[in-house]
Design a protein around this motif. Sequence first.
Motif, PDB file in Angstrom:
ATOM      1  N   PHE A   4       8.451  15.938 -11.097  1.00  0.00           N
ATOM      2  CA  PHE A   4       8.966  14.759 -10.404  1.00  0.00           C
ATOM      3  C   PHE A   4       8.108  14.300  -9.242  1.00  0.00           C
ATOM      4  N   ILE A   5       7.335  15.209  -8.653  1.00  0.00           N
ATOM      5  CA  ILE A   5       6.522  14.839  -7.488  1.00  0.00           C
ATOM      6  C   ILE A   5       5.089  15.289  -7.765  1.00  0.00           C
ATOM      7  N   ALA A   6       4.293  14.365  -8.277  1.00  0.00           N
ATOM      8  CA  ALA A   6       2.903  14.692  -8.626  1.00  0.00           C
ATOM      9  C   ALA A   6       2.088  14.894  -7.361  1.00  0.00           C
ATOM     10  N   GLU A   7       1.141  15.800  -7.429  1.00  0.00           N
ATOM     11  CA  GLU A   7       0.264  16.063  -6.270  1.00  0.00           C
ATOM     12  C   GLU A   7      -1.163  15.645  -6.557  1.00  0.00           C
TER      13      GLU A   7
ATOM     14  N   SER B 143       0.833  -1.210   0.000  1.00  0.00           N
ATOM     15  CA  SER B 143       0.000   0.000   0.000  1.00  0.00           C
ATOM     16  C   SER B 143       0.867   1.258   0.000  1.00  0.00           C
ATOM     17  N   ALA B 144       1.931   1.249   0.824  1.00  0.00           N
ATOM     18  CA  ALA B 144       2.838   2.397   0.873  1.00  0.00           C
ATOM     19  C   ALA B 144       3.552   2.591  -0.458  1.00  0.00           C
ATOM     20  N   ASN B 145       3.960   1.482  -1.084  1.00  0.00           N
ATOM     21  CA  ASN B 145       4.627   1.560  -2.379  1.00  0.00           C
ATOM     22  C   ASN B 145       3.708   2.150  -3.442  1.00  0.00           C
ATOM     23  N   GLN B 146       2.447   1.768  -3.406  1.00  0.00           N
ATOM     24  CA  GLN B 146       1.492   2.305  -4.369  1.00  0.00           C
ATOM     25  C   GLN B 146       1.328   3.809  -4.190  1.00  0.00           C
ATOM     26  N   ASP B 147       1.366   4.267  -2.947  1.00  0.00           N
ATOM     27  CA  ASP B 147       1.272   5.702  -2.683  1.00  0.00           C
ATOM     28  C   ASP B 147       2.468   6.432  -3.293  1.00  0.00           C
ATOM     29  N   LEU B 148       3.668   5.849  -3.170  1.00  0.00           N
ATOM     30  CA  LEU B 148       4.867   6.462  -3.730  1.00  0.00           C
ATOM     31  C   LEU B 148       4.823   6.460  -5.254  1.00  0.00           C
ATOM     32  N   LEU B 149       4.308   5.379  -5.823  1.00  0.00           N
ATOM     33  CA  LEU B 149       4.203   5.319  -7.280  1.00  0.00           C
ATOM     34  C   LEU B 149       3.257   6.390  -7.805  1.00  0.00           C
ATOM     35  N   THR B 150       2.268   6.733  -7.014  1.00  0.00           N
ATOM     36  CA  THR B 150       1.350   7.804  -7.414  1.00  0.00           C
ATOM     37  C   THR B 150       2.094   9.130  -7.536  1.00  0.00           C
TER      38      THR B 150
ATOM     39  N   LYS C 111       8.647   4.678 -14.157  1.00  0.00           N
ATOM     40  CA  LYS C 111       7.724   4.247 -13.098  1.00  0.00           C
ATOM     41  C   LYS C 111       7.857   2.747 -12.845  1.00  0.00           C
ATOM     42  N   GLU C 112       7.973   1.982 -13.920  1.00  0.00           N
ATOM     43  CA  GLU C 112       8.157   0.536 -13.776  1.00  0.00           C
ATOM     44  C   GLU C 112       9.473   0.224 -13.077  1.00  0.00           C
ATOM     45  N   GLY C 113      10.510   0.992 -13.405  1.00  0.00           N
ATOM     46  CA  GLY C 113      11.801   0.794 -12.755  1.00  0.00           C
ATOM     47  C   GLY C 113      11.762   1.121 -11.275  1.00  0.00           C
ATOM     48  N   LEU C 114      11.048   2.174 -10.920  1.00  0.00           N
ATOM     49  CA  LEU C 114      10.904   2.543  -9.507  1.00  0.00           C
ATOM     50  C   LEU C 114      10.175   1.441  -8.745  1.00  0.00           C
ATOM     51  N   GLU C 115       9.099   0.936  -9.324  1.00  0.00           N
ATOM     52  CA  GLU C 115       8.335  -0.131  -8.673  1.00  0.00           C
ATOM     53  C   GLU C 115       9.198  -1.368  -8.471  1.00  0.00           C
TER      54      GLU C 115
END
Length: 261
Positions: free
Chosen positions: A258-261, A56-63, A73-77
């Motif tokens: 780089f940091i979407a809101e 869940s935390a990872n999904q928040d960061l991917l957002t 994004k795939e690389g970050l995940e």
Amino acid sequence: MRRFVTVMAVLATVIFLFAAHTYWKGKTSAGTKAPAVTEEAVKNVKEKEENVESKSANQDLLTLADNWPDQAKEGLEKAMEEGRAYKVAVVGSGSLGEENGGWSVMLRDALGEAFGDHVEVGIFEYDERSDEFISNSRHNEVAEFEPDFVLFEPFTLMDNGNVEVEDNHENIQTFVDAVREAVVVLQPPHPIHDATFYPAQVNDLKTFAEDEDLVYLDHWPEWPDVEDEELRSYLQEDQGAPNEKGHELWFEYLKGYFIAE
């Protein structure tokens, strides 16, 4: 006599029924007895809960990385799943402002605050032309960092009047080949006031990025127009780099990407 027999029969029936009920109750209780809760079972439950919370935390960061290229994004995940830091390299000329806390430093700090240990940022600033960047093997220095993502300001202003546009593009391609495992995003240097050939060179850079299928972050519309005297209020006196106000403007643009809101 008959009465005695009847009484004994009834008594025997009662004894039989009582015995049968007691036996059945014992069997039922034994069959429904709750199993003992072992430490291993508790551990497994906790691990499952932690895995759910981590995903869940990872999904928040991917957002937060919604604006990134899909490959990034795939690389970050994947990096988060593997438990390693995703490496971002910020590369360019002295306009990065590393020594005086310019936009590159502000971006590094903002990414650290947003993504924590999941993202590692390296700043590679060189006061050189693009041909010097290659001949001095700076591209290999960046490659040794093994970046996953590269934000590249390719010395267009440094090359102005010194290096042909075609050679600048060739040097960019050499750098891209050196970091071939990384996602490379191009951006122009800062604009300068009342320039003659420089805006055309920046337009050529944008066209080159499109032709090479590279993401191009065009922050120029955020600045005052190149013909507007106000632009000088965002730059150092010689216009070789942004001043504090210019760094803040540039940073805010990149932060929004780089940091979407």
